[in-house]
Design a protein around this motif. Structure first.
Motif, PDB file in Angstrom:
ATOM      1  N   MET A 491       0.837  -1.209   0.000  1.00 34.00           N
ATOM      2  CA  MET A 491       0.000   0.000   0.000  1.00 34.00           C
ATOM      3  C   MET A 491       0.868   1.253   0.000  1.00 34.00           C
ATOM      4  SD  MET A 491      -3.018  -1.249   2.634  1.00 34.00           S
ATOM      5  CE  MET A 491      -3.916   0.320   2.645  1.00 34.00           C
ATOM      6  N   ALA A 492       1.946   1.229   0.778  1.00 31.95           N
ATOM      7  CA  ALA A 492       2.850   2.388   0.829  1.00 31.95           C
ATOM      8  C   ALA A 492       3.515   2.606  -0.537  1.00 31.95           C
ATOM      9  CB  ALA A 492       3.901   2.164   1.914  1.00 31.95           C
ATOM     10  N   GLU A 493       3.937   1.517  -1.168  1.00 32.85           N
ATOM     11  CA  GLU A 493       4.561   1.623  -2.491  1.00 32.85           C
ATOM     12  C   GLU A 493       3.585   2.171  -3.521  1.00 32.85           C
ATOM     13  OE1 GLU A 493       5.825  -2.340  -3.173  1.00 32.85           O
ATOM     14  OE2 GLU A 493       7.629  -2.195  -1.931  1.00 32.85           O
ATOM     15  N   LEU A 494       2.339   1.667  -3.498  1.00 34.55           N
ATOM     16  CA  LEU A 494       1.329   2.128  -4.445  1.00 34.55           C
ATOM     17  C   LEU A 494       0.989   3.592  -4.218  1.00 34.55           C
ATOM     18  CD1 LEU A 494      -1.079  -0.958  -4.454  1.00 34.55           C
ATOM     19  CD2 LEU A 494       0.415  -0.226  -6.312  1.00 34.55           C
ATOM     20  N   ASN A 495       0.900   3.993  -2.947  1.00 35.58           N
ATOM     21  CA  ASN A 495       0.575   5.381  -2.631  1.00 35.58           C
ATOM     22  C   ASN A 495       1.664   6.319  -3.138  1.00 35.58           C
ATOM     23  OD1 ASN A 495      -1.769   6.473  -1.436  1.00 35.58           O
ATOM     24  ND2 ASN A 495      -0.557   7.272   0.257  1.00 35.58           N
ATOM     25  N   LEU A 499       1.128   9.224  -6.077  1.00 34.48           N
ATOM     26  CA  LEU A 499       1.378  10.638  -5.824  1.00 34.48           C
ATOM     27  C   LEU A 499       2.489  11.177  -6.726  1.00 34.48           C
ATOM     28  CD1 LEU A 499       1.085  10.526  -1.949  1.00 34.48           C
ATOM     29  CD2 LEU A 499      -0.513  11.617  -3.527  1.00 34.48           C
ATOM     30  N   GLU A 500       3.480  10.345  -7.044  1.00 33.17           N
ATOM     31  CA  GLU A 500       4.585  10.800  -7.892  1.00 33.17           C
ATOM     32  C   GLU A 500       4.156  10.962  -9.347  1.00 33.17           C
ATOM     33  OE1 GLU A 500       7.645   7.950  -7.293  1.00 33.17           O
ATOM     34  OE2 GLU A 500       8.459   8.947  -5.501  1.00 33.17           O
ATOM     35  N   ASN A 501       3.199  10.134  -9.808  1.00 31.24           N
ATOM     36  CA  ASN A 501       2.784  10.180 -11.211  1.00 31.24           C
ATOM     37  C   ASN A 501       1.688  11.203 -11.487  1.00 31.24           C
ATOM     38  OD1 ASN A 501       3.993   7.796 -13.038  1.00 31.24           O
ATOM     39  ND2 ASN A 501       3.960   7.179 -10.887  1.00 31.24           N
ATOM     40  N   LYS A 502       1.072  11.713 -10.448  1.00 32.70           N
ATOM     41  CA  LYS A 502       0.110  12.816 -10.564  1.00 32.70           C
ATOM     42  C   LYS A 502      -0.958  12.573 -11.635  1.00 32.70           C
ATOM     43  CE  LYS A 502       3.508  16.188  -8.956  1.00 32.70           C
ATOM     44  NZ  LYS A 502       4.242  17.436  -9.252  1.00 32.70           N
ATOM     45  N   GLU A 503      -1.623  11.434 -11.540  1.00 31.69           N
ATOM     46  CA  GLU A 503      -2.712  11.132 -12.469  1.00 31.69           C
ATOM     47  C   GLU A 503      -3.942  11.965 -12.122  1.00 31.69           C
ATOM     48  OE1 GLU A 503      -2.143   6.476 -13.469  1.00 31.69           O
ATOM     49  OE2 GLU A 503      -2.449   6.949 -11.368  1.00 31.69           O
ATOM     50  N   SER A 529      -4.195  17.028   7.820  1.00 30.15           N
ATOM     51  CA  SER A 529      -3.199  16.193   8.469  1.00 30.15           C
ATOM     52  C   SER A 529      -1.803  16.450   7.920  1.00 30.15           C
ATOM     53  CB  SER A 529      -3.540  14.704   8.288  1.00 30.15           C
ATOM     54  OG  SER A 529      -3.481  14.355   6.919  1.00 30.15           O
ATOM     55  N   GLY A 530      -1.744  16.946   6.666  1.00 32.30           N
ATOM     56  CA  GLY A 530      -0.451  17.264   6.065  1.00 32.30           C
ATOM     57  C   GLY A 530       0.441  16.066   5.885  1.00 32.30           C
ATOM     58  N   THR A 531      -0.152  14.893   5.670  1.00 37.92           N
ATOM     59  CA  THR A 531       0.640  13.681   5.615  1.00 37.92           C
ATOM     60  C   THR A 531       1.340  13.490   4.284  1.00 37.92           C
ATOM     61  OG1 THR A 531      -1.304  12.456   4.889  1.00 37.92           O
ATOM     62  CG2 THR A 531      -0.856  12.496   7.254  1.00 37.92           C
ATOM     63  N   GLY A 532       0.811  14.061   3.184  1.00 38.88           N
ATOM     64  CA  GLY A 532       1.412  13.819   1.885  1.00 38.88           C
ATOM     65  C   GLY A 532       1.378  12.342   1.562  1.00 38.88           C
ATOM     66  N   SER A 533       2.582  11.763   1.317  1.00 36.62           N
ATOM     67  CA  SER A 533       2.649  10.343   0.985  1.00 36.62           C
ATOM     68  C   SER A 533       2.673   9.460   2.231  1.00 36.62           C
ATOM     69  CB  SER A 533       3.901  10.070   0.143  1.00 36.62           C
ATOM     70  OG  SER A 533       5.059  10.406   0.881  1.00 36.62           O
TER      71      SER A 533
END
Length: 570
Positions: A491-495, A499-503, A529-533
């Motif tokens: 899940m962390a890898e997919l998230n 976020l990096e590919n900005k679809e 929450s400002g969590t980002g990734s």
């Protein structure tokens, strides 16, 4: 013949209809074998047209006759979860055999004639008592997958790691006693998956990095001499481990690179340092960049949660499916592009790989906002369980199983082969069960029916950001934890990828109608929450019905991931 026909109507029907497939399984099979002195009837081996034969789940079946070799057209032979103690050498006469599944028996050795199966693509001999494999397997040049897990094997046979096995893509040999992985592993250019967890390896050869297609490795549970490498295999991605091996491990000069190349690299680095202006904060900038590239998991202790979550487990599950581990993950981004499809595909892959096609564990994921608390993990008679399976209407569990069995039979007839897809391929996991496991919410609604299906009531949508996760198993609590860790890592890898590919974010009109409102509030919560990734993993406690703790996940000993790719904040 009449006596045999009356006792084995399946065989009579297969002969009459000239069928190509035959499956013998279920509780009545043992009674039939007792009538035949524990032997399969000779009439079975007269079905020369068979290309698929399965005899599974039979405690009375100890051996097979040499007549097995008469089934010359057989392409798939499944003899799993029986009590076979030996396989006749006549197996080598099945020249058309492509799939051989002997898992879950009591085999201590395999016949040497196995190497005559030149069309063999898949070999599964997991969960037996094997100490070695026949030499000469490199003759089976079409082998694509080998599963040797849960045996007593101490060494791979000579020649297994051969360039002749160019199609070999998967080797699963977990839970054995393997002490060495030879340097010739690098000859397997088609290898994609390698699982050698829980063995007795002390070293991993640098030549493993020569396997250019390798995507997934698992060396957990081995006591490696290189402690840094040991930490890496317990937490890092395959790519990082292979890169570490490629440069020779600690020190970087003992691996695949030549001494001259290493010196040249050192010179280049020195020149770059001389050209680069010195900055007091340079080291800090590099550390900050490295931290940005790492995936962050923040653990929310149950005492810190606004509404701590507890799942109660009934004593009824003890003899059915006793182990369950749960947690909550917040901050997933499933709206953009194909993020949801990638997440569901990853869950399916977990079921196929680490969960061994749901035989050792089953994953269920729910939209947290749709779950009605508290939850009870129970086991009930099939006539007392109502469930709304994904994409279907509400139905009793017994009727769902009957309906799926009918659909599976129709699939077999239409496709003219034994393999079935979807939920149908997991039906055998319920064979002989009087009680079925289920997770029940506060409204007495079944939201999970492992190992078959989730409920449509709590299914994941593109607007879902907070998920309730459960892993159940009939094998062990540690397996549940291992699967849950793999799920969270994925899940962390997919998230991070999303976020990096900005679809572009897309939510269908039907979903807006189904769940009006929460889309905006969920976005607001994530923004605040400002969590980002960053993903937030919230602890969930599982207790018995009297409130005694059974398991808390993640505990201090869980999710101890290597710092090379993950930052875990507790």
């Amino acid at each position: 013949m009449a006596a045999v026909s009356s006792a084995w109507p399946e065989i009579e029907k297969a002969e009459r209809e000239k069928r190509r497939e035959l499956v013998l399984q279920g509780p009545g099979l043992d009674a039939k074998l007792r009538q035949c002195d524990g032997k399969l009837p000779s009439a079975l081996f007269g079905l020369s047209l068979l290309n698929y034969l399965e005899v599974s789940g039979c405690s009375e079946l100890r051996e097979l006759p040499g007549e097995l070799g008469l089934l010359s057209h057989l392409q798939s032979l499944v003899l799993c979860r029986d009590r076979l103690r030996g396989i006749p050498g006549a197996l080598g006469k099945l020249q058309a055999l492509r799939v051989l599944d002997l898992s879950g028996n009591e085999l201590e050795e395999l016949p040497g004639e196995l190497v005559h199966l030149l069309e063999l693509c898949t070999l599964n001999v997991s969960c037996n008592r094997l100490r070695d494999l026949p030499s000469g397997l490199e003759r089976c040049t079409k082998l694509a997958g080998i599963n040797l897990s849960k045996n007593r094997i101490s060494a791979f046979p000579p020649g297994l790691f051969s360039c002749q096995l160019a199609l070999l893509a998967s080797i699963t040999a977990a839970d054995n006693q393997i002490q060495e992985l030879g340097e010739d592993i690098g000859l397997l250019q088609g290898l994609k998956n390698l699982d050698l967890s829980n063995n007795q390896l002390t070293e991993i050869p640098c030549e493993l990095a020569d396997c250019c297609k390798l995507k997934d490795i698992n060396f957990k549970g081995n006591k490696l001499k290189d402690k840094r490498l040991e930490k890496m295999v317990n937490g890092c991605q395959t790519k990082s481990v292979l890169e570490y091996l490629r440069v020779g491990g600690r020190g970087g000069g003992k691996g695949k690179k030549t001494e001259n190349a290493t010196k040249e690299e050192a010179k280049d680095k020195k020149k770059k340092r001389e050209r680069k202006p010195k900055k007091d904060s340079g080291g800090d900038e590099e550390d900050a960049e490295e931290e940005l590239n790492r995936m962050t998991l923040r653990i929310l202790h149950i005492s810190e949660a606004a509404a701590p979550i507890t799942v109660k487990a009934s004593a009824n599950t003890k003899d059915v499916r006793p182990y369950i581990v749960c947690c909550v993950v917040r901050g997933m981004s499933l709206k953009p592009g194909n993020a949801l499809k990638r997440f569901l595909a990853a869950q399916t892959k977990l079921h196929e790989d680490i969960c061994d096609k749901r035989t050792i564990a089953t994953v269920a994921t729910h939209d947290l906002r749709l779950v009605k608390w508290p939850l009870l993990y129970d086991a009930r008679p099939s006539k007392d369980i109502k469930v709304v399976p994904l994409g279907r209407k509400e139905i009793l569990a017994k009727d769902l199983v009957r309906q799926l069995q009918f659909e599976a039979e129709e699939q077999r007839k239409q496709k003219k082969r034994q393999n079935v897809s979807g939920l149908h391929k997991y039906l055998h996991l319920l064979d002989g069960k009087e009680l079925y496991p289920c997770l029940i919410d506060a409204e007495d609604t079944v939201i999970s029916f492992p190992p078959i299906t989730n409920s449509d009531k709590t299914k994941i949508w593109k607007s879902t950001s907070d998920l309730f996760l459960e892993v159940t198993s009939s094998s062990s609590l540690q397996i549940c934890k291992d699967v849950m860790e793999s799920l969270i890592i994925k899940m962390a890898e997919l998230n991070k990828f999303t976020l990096e590919n900005k679809e572009e974010e897309v939510i269908s009109d039907s979903e807006r109608e189904e769940h009006p409102g929460p889309h905006e509030s969920t976005d607001l919560q994530s923004a605040e929450s400002g969590t980002g990734s960053q993903l937030l993993v919230e602890q969930v406690r599982v207790t018995d019905t009297e409130g005694n703790l059974k398991v808390l996940y993640p505990s201090k000993t869980d999710l101890n991931l290597s710092s090379c790719l993950f930052l875990v904040i507790r």
